[in-house]
Structures are given as structure tokens and as C-alpha cells.
Design an enzyme around this catalytic site. Structure first.
Site, PDB file in Angstrom:
ATOM      1  N   ASP A  30       0.853  -1.191   0.000  1.00 50.42           N
ATOM      2  CA  ASP A  30       0.000   0.000   0.000  1.00 50.42           C
ATOM      3  C   ASP A  30       0.891   1.244   0.000  1.00 50.42           C
ATOM      4  O   ASP A  30       1.889   1.306   0.717  1.00 50.42           O
ATOM      5  CB  ASP A  30      -0.918  -0.003   1.231  1.00 50.42           C
ATOM      6  CG  ASP A  30      -2.072   0.979   1.087  1.00 50.42           C
ATOM      7  OD1 ASP A  30      -3.223   0.521   0.966  1.00 50.42           O
ATOM      8  OD2 ASP A  30      -1.814   2.203   1.085  1.00 50.42           O
ATOM      9  N   GLN A  93     -14.535   2.503   1.308  1.00 50.84           N
ATOM     10  CA  GLN A  93     -13.810   2.118   0.090  1.00 50.84           C
ATOM     11  C   GLN A  93     -13.508   3.356  -0.761  1.00 50.84           C
ATOM     12  O   GLN A  93     -14.394   4.172  -1.009  1.00 50.84           O
ATOM     13  CB  GLN A  93     -14.656   1.122  -0.719  1.00 50.84           C
ATOM     14  CG  GLN A  93     -13.920   0.580  -1.942  1.00 50.84           C
ATOM     15  CD  GLN A  93     -14.732  -0.465  -2.694  1.00 50.84           C
ATOM     16  OE1 GLN A  93     -15.890  -0.741  -2.373  1.00 50.84           O
ATOM     17  NE2 GLN A  93     -14.114  -1.036  -3.720  1.00 50.84           N
ATOM     18  N   HIS A  99     -10.297  -5.188  -3.228  1.00 51.87           N
ATOM     19  CA  HIS A  99      -8.958  -5.401  -2.668  1.00 51.87           C
ATOM     20  C   HIS A  99      -9.067  -5.829  -1.213  1.00 51.87           C
ATOM     21  O   HIS A  99      -9.939  -5.374  -0.478  1.00 51.87           O
ATOM     22  CB  HIS A  99      -8.084  -4.150  -2.794  1.00 51.87           C
ATOM     23  CG  HIS A  99      -8.735  -2.889  -2.330  1.00 51.87           C
ATOM     24  ND1 HIS A  99      -9.685  -2.230  -3.067  1.00 51.87           N
ATOM     25  CD2 HIS A  99      -8.571  -2.168  -1.191  1.00 51.87           C
ATOM     26  CE1 HIS A  99     -10.081  -1.158  -2.418  1.00 51.87           C
ATOM     27  NE2 HIS A  99      -9.425  -1.097  -1.257  1.00 51.87           N
ATOM     28  N   HIS A 101      -6.990  -5.806   2.270  1.00 50.35           N
ATOM     29  CA  HIS A 101      -5.843  -5.234   2.978  1.00 50.35           C
ATOM     30  C   HIS A 101      -5.294  -6.308   3.917  1.00 50.35           C
ATOM     31  O   HIS A 101      -6.056  -6.925   4.669  1.00 50.35           O
ATOM     32  CB  HIS A 101      -6.271  -4.057   3.863  1.00 50.35           C
ATOM     33  CG  HIS A 101      -6.833  -2.871   3.141  1.00 50.35           C
ATOM     34  ND1 HIS A 101      -6.106  -1.715   2.941  1.00 50.35           N
ATOM     35  CD2 HIS A 101      -8.048  -2.642   2.592  1.00 50.35           C
ATOM     36  CE1 HIS A 101      -6.863  -0.819   2.318  1.00 50.35           C
ATOM     37  NE2 HIS A 101      -8.050  -1.355   2.093  1.00 50.35           N
TER      38      HIS A 101
END
Ligand code: 5GP
Length: 113
Positions: A30, A93, A99, A101
């Protein structure tokens, strides 16, 4: 449909620090980490969010969880980690490409913000 930033990462149009890739999925660090380890796992298929997944995506969705497990081991998250899927506005979001995390190497708290 406009390409999301994650589709651009899949197409290698923009760089990312990739930690895992196979024919169905990609995982990368990230850009704004919320923990010492913060990895995003995404399907290459452009599913907007968890809500958009269908019965047809059953294998792919299961695959993503097994990739989470594989990456957690690779990153040495032996003491535990958190997996988060933000879905839609209330879920927080911000990128409309599903996705997961993976957050690790610090103590998480509950409830989340
Ligand atoms: P969301 O808030 O949608 O659950 O999470 C989106 C995540 O994508 C955020 O944690 C954000 O830091 C990350 N992100 C946004 N743009 C980029 C980018 O261009 N590269 C990488 N590596 N991460 C990004």
C-alpha cells in the site's frame, strides 16, 4: 469504463511494489501504509467491490484468501495480522476495484474506526 488505479497497476502502466503475482491475482505494498506491513491483494478481474462478486467468482474469491495466507507467511506475520475489505461508501472504500488489505507487525485494536 475508466480504468482504476489498480487496473493500471495490473497493466504495469503505473509502478507498484509487487510482492506476489499469478494469473488471477496481484499483491503489492500500500502506498500509504497503516501498519509496518500493509499489502493489498487484488483480483486481476476488475470486480468493483465484494458486493459485485458473483457465484461465478467463487473460485477467485477463495483464491484471494489463500493468497492472503501465503503472503502473511512470506512477510513473517507469525504473530497474527488483520484482513480488511472495505465495501462501498460506508465501508470507507476509495478505490473501486476489490482489494483485501493485509495489515501486520503491530497490535490491532477493536472496534475499528
Ligand atoms: P480502500 O480505502 O479503497 O479500502 O483502500 C485503497 C487503498 O489503496 C488505500 O489504502 C490507499 O493507500 C491505496 N492506494 C491508493 N492509490 C494507490 C496507488 O497508486 N498505489 C498503491 N500501492 N496503493 C494505493
Amino acid at each position: 469504463m475508466n480504468k482504476t488505479i489498480f487496473t493500471k497497476i495490473i497493466c504495469k502502466e503505473i509502478p507498484a511494489d509487487i510482492v506476489y503475482e499469478d494469473n488471477m491475482s496481484l499483491a503489492f505494498k500500500d502506498i500509504n501504509p497503516q501498519a509496518p506491513v500493509h499489502i493489498l491483494v487484488i483480483p486481476k478481474k476488475p470486480i468493483a467491490n465484494l458486493d459485485e462478486g458473483t457465484e461465478e467468482d467463487k473460485t477467485l474469491l477463495g483464491h484471494l484468501l489463500l493468497i492472503v495466507q501465503k503472503i502473511a507467511r512470506k512477510m513473517g506475520l507469525d504473530n497474527g495480522y488483520r484482513v480488511v475489505i472495505n465495501n462501498g461508501n460506508d465501508g470507507g472504500q476509495t478505490v473501486n476495484h476489490l482489494h483485501l488489505h493485509i495489515l501486520g507487525k503491530r497490535q490491532m485494536t477493536w472496534p475499528p474506526g
